[in-house]
Every structure is written in C-alpha cells, then in structure tokens.
Design an enzyme around this catalytic site. Structure first.
Site, PDB file in Angstrom:
ATOM      1  CG  HIS A   1      -5.573  -7.658  -5.243  1.00  0.00           C
ATOM      2  ND1 HIS A   1      -4.564  -6.745  -5.159  1.00  0.00           N
ATOM      3  CD2 HIS A   1      -6.659  -7.054  -4.672  1.00  0.00           C
ATOM      4  CE1 HIS A   1      -4.990  -5.629  -4.573  1.00  0.00           C
ATOM      5  NE2 HIS A   1      -6.260  -5.806  -4.260  1.00  0.00           N
TER       6      HIS A   1
ATOM      7  CG  ASP B   1      -1.907  -7.586  -2.531  1.00  0.00           C
ATOM      8  OD1 ASP B   1      -1.811  -8.244  -3.588  1.00  0.00           O
ATOM      9  OD2 ASP B   1      -1.362  -6.474  -2.395  1.00  0.00           O
TER      10      ASP B   1
END
Ligand SMILES: *[C@@H]1O[C@H](CO)[C@@H](O)[C@H](O)[C@H]1NC(C)=O
Length: 391
Positions: free
Chosen positions: A240, A217
């Site tokens: 991310h 993430d």
C-alpha cells in the site's frame, strides 16, 4: 617519516584492540539445546542464551547457525548489564505453524527495554498464511503477532534480516531512540491482511535504508510521535506504499515531525507516498515531511493526502480531522499512475493543509490526461509539474 611510523603503530594497536573487544563472547544456541530440525521447540534455548548475554558485561554474540529453529513467543527482556548484544542468525527462526499458539501474543520475537542490540542476518519466518486464510473467511480469528517488535529500546541495529509471512506487521519500532534498519528483505503475499513491512511510532532517529519490501499492506507506516525519521533506497511493492498515518485516531496524540523519504521505487502499489488521518478531532500534526527522488511504476494513487479516513463510517461520520498537516515537499517524483487522478489531496476543512510544495513532479497515465484533485490544500509548485491543477 617517524610520524608515519608512529601513526602506523598506533593504528595497528587500535585495530588489534578493537578486534579483541568486538569479538567478545559467542554463545551458540545449539549449545543451549536448540535443534535445527524445524520441529523441536528451541524457545528455551534462545531464552537461556539471552539470559547469559544480558547478565554479562562483555560484548556477546548469540549465534543461530544454519537450519530451521522452531521458536514460540520470545521476550528478550532488558535491562541488561550488557550494551553490546548481537544476535547473529545464519539459519532461520520459524514460528509455530498453528496460528493460535502466538496469534494473541502481539509480538512473536519481542525486545523490551534493551540498549545496544543488533540483529544480523537470517530469516524470520512467521508462517502466517493459515491466519491470513482464517481472516479472509468469515471465522473469528486471533489478531496475529508481529514478527519482530522493539519497545522502549535504544541503539538498535537490524541488518540483513529477511522477514517472511508475518501473521501481522513484520517489524515494529515503538518508543525507541536511535534505530538503524538496513538491507532487510520483507515478503508477504500482496493480498495478505495487515502485513505492514515496518511500522514506526513514538520513536526518534530511526533510519531505514537499502531495503526491499513486498507485502499486503503499507511497506512502511509512520505512526504518531515519530520524529527525525530517515528512509532511503527502498523498493516497495506490492503493498500500500509508504504512509504517514493513520494519525488522529486519538484526541490527545503526539505529532509527526521531520521525516525524509528519499530514493524510493514503488512498483504496482495501491498508493505511493501518502499522509492519512482519521476524520475526527485530534491535537496531532504532521509537519516537515520531504518526499524526494521517487519513481512510480504503475501505482494506483501516487500522491495522496487523505484526512477523511473513517473505515466503515464508524466513530467518525460527519466529523473533520483536527490533525494539522504543514510543510510537505514533493520533489522529483516521476513515473506512471494507473488512474487519472495522480495527485489527490483531501485535507481537513477545519485545518487546511499549508505549505505544500510540488517541485518537478511528472506523472503520466497511459497516454491520457492526468489530473490533481485537491481540497483545502494550500501551497506552491515549481519546476515542471504535471498534473498542475492542485492549488
Ligand atoms: C531531521 O532528522 C534528521 C535525521 O533523519 C536529522 O539528521 C536532522 O538533524 C533533523 N533535523 C532537525 C531540525 O531536527
């Protein structure tokens, strides 16, 4: 001449004095019953050592030697008499392998209301892989614990720590002031759910330096109420990217102000630098944000502002974001995008982004044309900017 001698004597005395003070007391967790065998539960040993350190007034080091120490949820609770506790780890702290033991504990290693705590070195192994597998299957699973969390704490140092395979976020800084995180390494699989590297919220004067973050993430996520945050020298990927947000989930929300993100390399990440808010009413804001000296290596979405975040179209369809985004500077951002739209700004129709500056931005997409897709974004460009059709 005599002045020089005098100075030398003064420095010598100061040096001797500080080394005596810094040395302080050392508590080896093995003396409190911890076992480096990876099997014996060493939770109570760690807690006893903490209790001793916390009630002492002299600087104290809790020492975790080489070996693997199994520990369950640990709450390092303040307030302490002591404003100088160091947890020095040579070996590894290892979470229980059965994920339900700490799966609903929110945090595995949790510091609450402490002042002047340093965590130095070592490995924190969250053993999260079974929980990730559970989350990927259709089963209902616990939400998972953050490897290491700090709340309501000041003057915190995290130096040279390696955080592995957390069930959830790796490091969370919440309601803290004056935090220095440096030389950390954070690793979780690129497809592991919600394993954000470092999350900061409701905190000020946080520095994150010289760190290497590879997760499933955000490498670093910056939540509501973050002010005076400095991020420098970070390698991010997979993951991310670095995100301000998600903001504006709540109507009443503290803003984000004065964030510097400098000298970062993103490699193979989903996003590079991103600001994200829910598409729903809020009085939050993000202002005075600087992204500087950033290298993108095969990044899907290098520059993103998305104010229409509404996962699963739940609780926000056809609403717009109340979060005001202003004064965001992108300076010396270069490298490669894996999609044609290298700059994407979807700002709120109600509160258009203002004061955006793109300066020396040079992004390429294979050898094809890159473009910017910008809505409700106002600003200027200077220097060489490619793509250059945003404003
Ligand atoms: C912005 O934050 C930095 C630390 O990240 C700090 O040194 C600086 O003084 C802050 N600027 C303002 C105007 O508060």
């Amino acid at each position: 001449m005599t002045q020089i001698v005098l100075n030398a004597v003064v420095y010598f005395l100061l040096f001797t004095l500080t080394s005596v003070i810094i040395e302080g007391v050392t508590l080896n967790v093995v003396d409190f019953g911890a076992k480096p065998d990876g099997e014996t539960d060493s939770t109570n040993a760690l807690l006893s050592a903490w209790g001793r350190a916390c009630s002492s007034t002299s600087p104290t080091t809790i020492f975790v030697p080489l070996g693997r120490f199994l520990v369950g949820k640990v709450v390092f609770k303040g307030r302490c008499n002591n404003k100088g506790i160091t947890i020095h780890i040579d070996g590894a702290l290892v979470a229980p392998s059965k994920y339900d033991v700490i799966g609903n504990a929110e945090n595995w290693l949790f510091f609450d209301d402490v002042d002047g705590v340093s965590v130095i070195g070592g490995v924190l192994d969250g053993q999260g892989t079974d929980l990730w597998a559970c989350k990927r299957s259709a089963k209902s699973c616990p939400i998972g614990a953050t490897n290491m969390g700090f709340t309501n704490s000041n003057n915190i140092v995290i130096n040279g720590v390696t955080s592995l395979n957390s069930q959830m976020f790796h490091i969370v800084i919440d309601r803290c002031d004056s935090v220095k995180i440096q030389g950390v390494k954070i690793f979780a699989a690129g497809n592991s759910p919600n394993t954000d590297g470092i999350h900061v919220q409701l905190s000020s004067s946080v520095n994150i330096l010289n760190s290497n973050i590879a997760t499933g993430d955000d490498c670093i996520s910056i939540g509501p109420g973050t002010t005076n945050l400095w991020i420098q020298n970070i390698a991010c990927g997979p993951g991310h990217g670095i995100s301000v947000g998600s903001l504006g989930k709540e109507f009443q929300e503290a803003g984000v102000q004065n964030v510097t993100v400098k000298t970062v390399t993103f490699t193979g990440t989903e996003n590079g630098v991103r600001i994200k808010s829910w598409g729903r009413p809020s009085n939050g804001y993000a202002r005075k944000i600087l992204f500087q000296h950033v290298t993108m290596v095969n990044v899907q979405n290098p520059i993103v502002i998305d104010q229409n975040y509404c996962p699963n179209e739940k609780n926000c369809p056809s609403q717009v974001s109340g979060v005001e985004i202003s004064n965001v500077i992108y300076q010396d951002i270069h490298g490669t995008s894996t999609t044609a739209i290298a700059v994407k700004m979807n700002c709120s129709p109600k509160n258009p982004c203002t004061g955006i500056r793109l300066e020396d931005v040079m992004l390429t997409y294979e050898s094809k044309q890159v473009v910017a897709s910008c809505n409700h974004a106002g600003g200027i460009t200077s220097g060489v900017v490619q793509p250059n059709n945003c404003f």
